[in-house]
Enzyme design. Sequence first.
Site, PDB file in Angstrom:
ATOM      1  N   ASP A 167      -3.576  -9.874  -6.326  1.00 33.00           N
ATOM      2  CA  ASP A 167      -3.018 -10.460  -5.095  1.00 33.00           C
ATOM      3  C   ASP A 167      -2.021 -11.558  -5.424  1.00 33.00           C
ATOM      4  O   ASP A 167      -1.971 -12.603  -4.759  1.00 33.00           O
ATOM      5  CB  ASP A 167      -4.173 -11.013  -4.240  1.00 33.00           C
ATOM      6  CG  ASP A 167      -3.725 -11.455  -2.862  1.00 33.00           C
ATOM      7  OD1 ASP A 167      -4.383 -12.369  -2.290  1.00 33.00           O
ATOM      8  OD2 ASP A 167      -2.716 -10.918  -2.351  1.00 33.00           O
ATOM      9  N   LYS A 176       4.139  -9.333  -6.356  1.00 36.89           N
ATOM     10  CA  LYS A 176       4.107  -7.865  -6.270  1.00 36.89           C
ATOM     11  C   LYS A 176       4.718  -7.188  -7.500  1.00 36.89           C
ATOM     12  O   LYS A 176       4.299  -6.109  -7.896  1.00 36.89           O
ATOM     13  CB  LYS A 176       4.773  -7.398  -4.990  1.00 36.89           C
ATOM     14  CG  LYS A 176       6.227  -7.837  -4.807  1.00 36.89           C
ATOM     15  CD  LYS A 176       6.701  -7.476  -3.404  1.00 36.89           C
ATOM     16  CE  LYS A 176       8.028  -8.039  -3.014  1.00 36.89           C
ATOM     17  NZ  LYS A 176       9.106  -7.872  -3.997  1.00 36.89           N
ATOM     18  N   ASP A 188      -4.049  -6.029  -3.032  1.00 39.55           N
ATOM     19  CA  ASP A 188      -3.637  -6.433  -1.682  1.00 39.55           C
ATOM     20  C   ASP A 188      -2.157  -6.111  -1.485  1.00 39.55           C
ATOM     21  O   ASP A 188      -1.412  -5.937  -2.450  1.00 39.55           O
ATOM     22  CB  ASP A 188      -3.869  -7.940  -1.482  1.00 39.55           C
ATOM     23  CG  ASP A 188      -3.679  -8.363  -0.030  1.00 39.55           C
ATOM     24  OD1 ASP A 188      -3.309  -9.531   0.201  1.00 39.55           O
ATOM     25  OD2 ASP A 188      -3.877  -7.528   0.875  1.00 39.55           O
ATOM     26  N   ASN A 189      -1.722  -6.031  -0.235  1.00 35.70           N
ATOM     27  CA  ASN A 189      -0.296  -5.953   0.124  1.00 35.70           C
ATOM     28  C   ASN A 189       0.436  -4.724  -0.380  1.00 35.70           C
ATOM     29  O   ASN A 189       1.640  -4.800  -0.693  1.00 35.70           O
ATOM     30  CB  ASN A 189       0.460  -7.193  -0.379  1.00 35.70           C
ATOM     31  CG  ASN A 189      -0.187  -8.475   0.046  1.00 35.70           C
ATOM     32  OD1 ASN A 189      -0.657  -9.256  -0.790  1.00 35.70           O
ATOM     33  ND2 ASN A 189      -0.251  -8.715   1.344  1.00 35.70           N
ATOM     34  N   GLU A 236      -2.453 -10.132   7.070  1.00 38.05           N
ATOM     35  CA  GLU A 236      -3.327 -11.240   7.478  1.00 38.05           C
ATOM     36  C   GLU A 236      -2.697 -12.021   8.638  1.00 38.05           C
ATOM     37  O   GLU A 236      -1.518 -12.338   8.629  1.00 38.05           O
ATOM     38  CB  GLU A 236      -3.602 -12.194   6.306  1.00 38.05           C
ATOM     39  CG  GLU A 236      -2.390 -12.761   5.610  1.00 38.05           C
ATOM     40  CD  GLU A 236      -2.004 -11.968   4.378  1.00 38.05           C
ATOM     41  OE1 GLU A 236      -2.333 -10.765   4.308  1.00 38.05           O
ATOM     42  OE2 GLU A 236      -1.373 -12.530   3.494  1.00 38.05           O
TER      43      GLU A 236
HETATM   44  C1  LIG Z   1       5.670 -12.048   1.667  1.00 38.63           C
HETATM   45  C2  LIG Z   1       4.952 -12.394   2.909  1.00 38.63           C
HETATM   46  N1  LIG Z   1       5.747 -12.532   3.988  1.00 38.63           N
HETATM   47  C3  LIG Z   1       5.228 -12.827   5.165  1.00 38.63           C
HETATM   48  C4  LIG Z   1       3.885 -12.996   5.296  1.00 38.63           C
HETATM   49  C5  LIG Z   1       3.055 -12.860   4.199  1.00 38.63           C
HETATM   50  C6  LIG Z   1       3.579 -12.539   2.972  1.00 38.63           C
HETATM   51  C7  LIG Z   1       2.630 -12.389   1.819  1.00 38.63           C
HETATM   52  C8  LIG Z   1       1.323 -11.940   2.096  1.00 38.63           C
HETATM   53  C9  LIG Z   1       0.386 -11.817   1.066  1.00 38.63           C
HETATM   54  O1  LIG Z   1      -0.891 -11.377   1.300  1.00 38.63           O
HETATM   55  C10 LIG Z   1       0.724 -12.145  -0.256  1.00 38.63           C
HETATM   56  N2  LIG Z   1      -0.220 -12.002  -1.256  1.00 38.63           N
HETATM   57  C11 LIG Z   1       0.107 -12.341  -2.494  1.00 38.63           C
HETATM   58  N3  LIG Z   1       1.344 -12.780  -2.846  1.00 38.63           N
HETATM   59  C12 LIG Z   1       2.338 -12.921  -1.931  1.00 38.63           C
HETATM   60  O2  LIG Z   1       3.450 -13.323  -2.284  1.00 38.63           O
HETATM   61  C13 LIG Z   1       2.037 -12.599  -0.536  1.00 38.63           C
HETATM   62  C14 LIG Z   1       2.971 -12.722   0.504  1.00 38.63           C
HETATM   63 MG   LIG Z   2      -2.001 -10.931  -0.461  1.00 37.08          MG
END
Ligand SMILES: Cc1ncccc1-c1cc(O)c2nc[nH]c(=O)c2c1
Ligand SMILES: [Mg+2]
Length: 214
Positions: free
Chosen positions: A140, A143, A168-169, A198
């Site tokens: 997490d 990316k 995640d993601n 989230e």
């Molecule tokens: C990139 C982003 N944009 C808008 C809203 C949330 C995010 C976002 C959400 C995540 O769960 C992340 N987990 C790990 N690392 C991240 O950089 C990251 C970034």
């Molecule tokens: Mg994340």
Amino acid sequence: TAEGFHLRLLEHVRKTVKPGDASNMIATIDNYCYTVESGMNVGDVKGKILDDIVLETNPTTVLELGTFCGYSALRIARNLPENSRFFTVEFNPEHAAVAKEIIHTAGMDDKIQMLIGPSQEMIPQFKGMGVSHFDLVFVDHEKDLYKPDVILLEKEGLLKKGSVIVADNVVYPGSPDYIDYVRNNPKFKSTNYMSELEYHKDVVDAIEKSIYIG
Ligand SMILES: Cc1ncccc1-c1cc(O)c2nc[nH]c(=O)c2c1
Ligand SMILES: [Mg+2]
């Protein structure tokens, strides 16, 4: 701005939480993120998927890549058996400092060992710390590091038949090279859990579970 989220969250936590209670800390962070401003914690919806995978795996040695404020570290540690070892890696020292205080306030210091530094430098150190392999890895962080870090974990002999990688993601922000790698690699058996970003019901995201079959 998102810049400084961790400091504003810590101020809120200091004023509101019940010390020594990990579940209260988790709920406090989620409430702040729903009512004041959202942060990049895995959150309650994807967090439940993570909880279920941890409980089904019952891991004794766990690695998290990307501590941020410690939210998912608390969710994972809360569900680990007594004699387990749990390491979380964070490269940003400001985020790590906030996570350390949040984990301490939640009373989980003795369950979570935090390492501060780049994942590519930390992963090669685990064998020397007496870790034979990880039963579960939660990915997490950045990316673009998902794929190289999972490749490095295998190269270091830190994955064993049955090791579970939870990422995640995989939809938002997305890690297409990781998804392509893990789904087309005969050494992994992957399952996708569609969910939502989230604190954003209207944005699709997903968690990918990949079991290493070696
Ligand atoms: C990139 C982003 N944009 C808008 C809203 C949330 C995010 C976002 C959400 C995540 O769960 C992340 N987990 C790990 N690392 C991240 O950089 C990251 C970034
Ligand atoms: Mg994340």
